[in-house]
Motif scaffolding. Sequence first.
Motif, short mmCIF file in Angstrom:
data_model
loop_
_atom_site.label_atom_id
_atom_site.label_comp_id
_atom_site.label_asym_id
_atom_site.label_seq_id
_atom_site.Cartn_x
_atom_site.Cartn_y
_atom_site.Cartn_z
N GLN A 117 0.81 -1.22 0.00
CA GLN A 117 0.00 0.00 0.00
C GLN A 117 0.85 1.27 0.00
O GLN A 117 0.30 2.37 0.13
N THR B 129 -3.60 1.84 10.26
CA THR B 129 -3.19 2.90 9.35
C THR B 129 -3.46 4.25 10.00
O THR B 129 -4.47 4.43 10.67
N ASP C 285 -7.41 1.00 -3.15
CA ASP C 285 -6.65 2.02 -2.41
C ASP C 285 -6.50 1.68 -0.94
O ASP C 285 -5.54 2.14 -0.30
#
Length: 228
Positions: free
Chosen positions: A59, A82, A189
């Motif tokens: 990512q 994240t 994404d």
Amino acid sequence: MAVKNSLTKPDFESASVKYESNGTEVTLSPAIIRKYLVNGQGNVTDQEVVMFINLCKAQRLNPFLKEAYLIKYGNQPATIVTGKEVFTKRARRNKDYAGQQAGIIVQKEDGTIENRIGTLRLQDETIVGGWAKVYIKGYEVPTEITVSFDEYVGTKKDGEINSQWSKKPATMIRKVALVQALREAFPEDFQGMYSAEEMNVIEPEADEPVTEVETEIIEEEMVDDPLS
């Protein structure tokens, strides 16, 4: 060099992975992660280290800029989350992104339910959930998510609501709904990326060194990671 579990221990610790993140070259190895990037100072396993490296590389996350955290306390399974800024920044860079709305779901004193933009709640109202919409160019209907407060509220081991959810319940449940809506709208994404609010851990403050995060509150409130 790719990190592999078949390497001998010294080779495994020094084996490095390099990739680009927003124009910056990032180098990660098990030794670097154990020394600089483990929040909570728990003894992470080789498997947890490899999972963290693979997510960051896949990512294009830069953990040195607080875009990803490897959190480990005692013998609890490690949790990978994240950073809070990544979701909105990355969504806005997607050419198909057309805006978002998010808020809370409250139950009023008379029992009626209202979806409200933002996080405003009156004293006599109860937060029962969060909601979010993400608009995608070319689609008539936005991606819409609603989540239950009871399902995600962060708790301590004794079942008591933890400090962050006690102080900012509306902010926390709104964030859960928004992150889930963004992940569903743009799966490529955000694949494999989860926020601290979803995982019942406390994200370290952005201005704190990653190796000096205070642990007392989090150690008390940590629960098993459902995705480990």
